[in-house]
Scaffold this active site. Structure first.
Site, PDB file in Angstrom:
ATOM      1  CD  GLU A  95      27.730  21.922  23.697  1.00  0.00           C
ATOM      2  OE1 GLU A  95      27.894  21.468  24.539  1.00  0.00           O
ATOM      3  OE2 GLU A  95      26.743  22.097  22.763  1.00  0.00           O
ATOM      4  CD  GLU A  99      24.285  18.935  19.644  1.00  0.00           C
ATOM      5  OE1 GLU A  99      25.028  19.417  18.835  1.00  0.00           O
ATOM      6  OE2 GLU A  99      24.231  19.167  20.917  1.00  0.00           O
ATOM      7  CD  GLU A 156      28.360  19.046  30.485  1.00  0.00           C
ATOM      8  OE1 GLU A 156      28.728  19.945  29.829  1.00  0.00           O
ATOM      9  OE2 GLU A 156      27.463  19.641  31.541  1.00  0.00           O
TER      10      GLU A 156
END
Length: 704
Positions: A484, A415, A508
């Site tokens: 993303e 991340e 999610e």
């Protein structure tokens, strides 16, 4: 490999400064699609597209605006033109099918501006399933750099299509699809009603792929292919004139949206054209318009199913962060999530044991590395994440060794929190760590506003970042699944280590979205929109549909049978068994389908479908030859008829059917499922009833 190269018009028919040369045409190999190019009296380049002799895209203009030069829009003449015909089939190292047909005809128009002698080429490539058009800037005197303010590519349509679209957001694709007439699109109003933080949606723009359905059954999908060193394209909507026009994603830091050294080629602007919905999914236009592979050995990557530490954190059962901060070698309790950390040695080993026992090849571990205490909501995110240092309760060496002993691969998680400079600096070190431990897949994430400030997820800066990360990863035998991300544009053909990506409103949202999560129509739309761009890491397989013990106001808005069907319908070479281990152990019979279903396919057949309503897809597994079928519907119950004409002649098969029970309903009774076995052969028929928000899955194996 069969290739057929035909140069027409006497080796491009070079005609210098001929004012009489105004028009050119090219048709698809089956002659169903025709593109006509024309210069107006003012020397404006235009094109027109016909499908089965009917105008689909009416006269539309082409051109550019620049920050440091006059626009390219008129006063052109055709210096030359030529056509090329080619038949260049290829094989996917992994994918929806093994063999890909790739036959097309191409028209190249060489344009020169009369006064300045600036030149640009327009290329039209016409396949049986659609067209691609791109611009080519060749080397020329006095012009070495293009600072593009806007690309002015028009698509003037001929009817008020039913349109499936999301807003042209420069930062996220995580919007629900809206279904309106083309004339009723209001992207700004639609976006402002959502609970997501908006960035920039200029004018009335939509993102691609955007899919249109006509009253006459015509189906169109607009997108782009080969997005390299350029800005992502959104489409501005002229609702009065029923027209799209390209709007490139920009930057707050520059007047220009794209900066390129000449020579260069733009991405392809694509239109998939069919007279039925299933053929949209069957189309290979997007991958075919990309360059052949630059990675000739992908033997190190194995398509797989995986489990992991992910869903439990969205439910709130555990957390990404350790809940502590580190000062030198001492950890201090910050009052955070300490005690709920998900990526512990013990918890990850539990997933490894479960995966090893159940024919699941990988385990994803999110929240293993330091930095999670300082990511969402913080401006100073550069330098926060460390992609090689684990938290104290995660034994990286021990877990990796344990997984290898069990025959399970750990899937790395990076991340970045959109702190791109931090990630760029650490890429080599992070990928080298993966190579050391034999990890071949990474899920990367880019949550939050891009750093440096002023850049957007879908602008040229980030297009290059995403692509460069994947290209570098290949040197370490690492495959990338980006979340993303920038949109998929078929680059998986050129760089097959780009295995999957998010780029949509995923599973999610069902766990925490205040709008109730993804409605039953979401995935029957996604299959004909986002999935046309490329593989989707949607994370299916939620069995605990209601999860009231964690989030009483949220749920998954499908039946359990549809969750099984998604393993076939929504394609990815990596598919997550996303739910908690205990929910699979409590439901061994439906879980058997997840254990059995393939992830790498010899061939794919789209059996039926209507955009936003339903779809049924059959896929044949490469290694075993077994077939798997999945069908899903929206909020409407329906009965779908299947004919097994894709099976081999003179062969009997056992089909295990997982379908909605008589009282199944996505909200009222989502766990009602019936499992039955029948024998089938080529030509057998089957009618399956799907509940509201329901589906079915079938496993088909040969009988001796």
């Amino acid at each position: 490999m069969k290739q057929r190269l035909l140069l027409i018009a006497i080796a491009f028919l070079i005609v210098a400064c001929s004012s009489s040369l105004k028009k050119a045409s090219i048709s698809s190999p089956n002659e169903a699609i025709t593109v006509n190019f024309n210069l107006t009296e003012k020397g404006e380049p235009t094109y027109q597209v016909l499908f089965k002799n009917k105008v689909v895209v009416d006269t539309s203009f082409l051109g550019f605006e620049f920050t440091d030069a006059e626009p390219l829009k008129d006063n052109f003449e055709i210096k030359a033109f030529g056509t090329v015909s080619k038949n260049d089939p290829w094989e996917m190292p992994w994918g929806e099918q093994l063999k890909v047909e790739n036959e097309y005809n191409e028209l190249i128009v060489f344009l020169i501006e009369k006064d300045t002698e600036r030149s640009v080429n327009v290329i039209f490539r016409v396949h049986d399933d659609g067209i691609g058009l791109r611009y080519e800037f060749q080397q020329q005197d006095g012009w070495t750099e293009a600072l593009i303010k806007e690309e002015k590519t028009q698509f003037n349509l001929t009817q008020d299509y039913k349109t499936f679209w999301i807003p042209g957001d420069w930062d996220i694709y995580e919007h629900l699809y809206n279904t309106t007439k083309l004339s009723e699109i209001d992207a700004l109003q639609f976006a402002n009603h959502k609970d997501l933080a908006q960035t920039s949606i200029p004018n009335n723009a939509v993102n691609t792929p955007v899919t249109l359905v006509g009253d006459d059954g015509l189906h169109l999908s607009f997108h782009e292919a080969g997005l390299v060193d350029y800005s992502g394209m959104t489409l501005g909507v002229d609702t009065e004139n029923l027209s799209f026009e390209s709007i490139l994603v920009g930057s707050d830091n520059t007047e220009y949206k794209v900066k390129r050294q000449i020579p260069f080629k733009t991405p392809w602007r694509t239109i998939q054209i069919t007279d039925n919905a299933p053929d949209l999914i069957a189309s290979n236009l997007i991958v075919n318009l990309n360059e052949p592979t630059k990675i000739h050995d992908m033997s190190w990557f194995t398509p797989m199913k995986y489990t992991g530490v992910w869903w439990e954190m969205h439910l709130g059962k555990s957390s990404w962060d350790y809940g502590m901060t580190q000062n030198m070698s001492t950890w201090t309790d910050t009052g955070g999530a300490h005690g709920k950390h998900g990526a512990t040695t013990e918890n990850v080993k539990r997933f490894i044991d479960f995966s090893a026992k159940n024919n699941i090849g990988g385990v994803l571990v999110e929240g293993w590395n330091t930095g999670w205490e300082h990511w969402i909501g913080f401006e100073d995110r550069e330098g926060v994440f460390d992609f090689v240092t684990p938290y104290p309760d995660y034994d990286l060496d021990g877990v990796t060794r344990y997984a290898k002993e069990k025959g399970v691969e750990i899937i790395m998680h990076h991340e970045t929190s959109s702190a791109t400079e931090t990630y760029t600096k650490q890429m080599d070190t992070a990928y080298a760590l993966m190579q050391k431990y034999g990890m071949h897949s990474v899920k990367s994430g880019y949550v939050g506003k891009i750093l440096p400030k002023g850049e957007y997820h879908h602008g040229q800066y980030m297009v290059n970042h995403y692509n460069n990360a994947a290209i570098k990863a290949a040197k370490y035998q690492v495959a990338v699944n980006a979340h993303e991300p920038i949109k998929a544009t078929g680059l998986r053909r050129t760089y097959p280590n780009i295995i999957s990506r998010e780029g949509l409103r995923g599973q999610e949202f069902n766990a925490w979205s205040s709008d109730g999560g993804n409605p039953p129509e979401h995935l029957p739309i996604v299959a004909f929109t986002r999935m046309l761009a490329g593989p989707i890491d949607y994370t299916p397989g939620i069995f605990n549909i209601k999860f009231d013990e964690y989030k009483p106001n949220n749920q998954v808005n499908t039946t359990i049978a549809q969750q099984l069907a998604l393993y076939v319908v929504i394609y990815s070479p990596i598919q997550m068994a996303a739910d908690l281990v205990e929910h699979y152990e409590a439901n061994p019979e439906p879980f058997q389908f997840i254990k059995d279903v393939g992830v790498d396919w010899q061939q794919t057949k789209v059996l039926n479908g209507e955009v936003g309503d339903y779809v049924t897809i059959a896929r044949q597994e490469r290694e075993t030859g077994n077939w798997f079928v999945g069908g899903i519907t929206n909020e409407n119950a329906r009965t779908l008829d299947i004919t097994f004409d894709f099976l081999d002649e003179n062969q009997k098969y056992e089909a295990i059917i997982y379908k909605d029970g008589e009282n199944a309903h996505w909200d009222d009774n989502p766990l009602d499922i019936i499992i039955e076995k029948i024998d089938v052969n080529k030509g057998s028929d089957l009618s399956v009833k799907l509940a509201e928000g329901g589906g079915f899955a079938i496993s088909i194996k040969k009988l001796d």
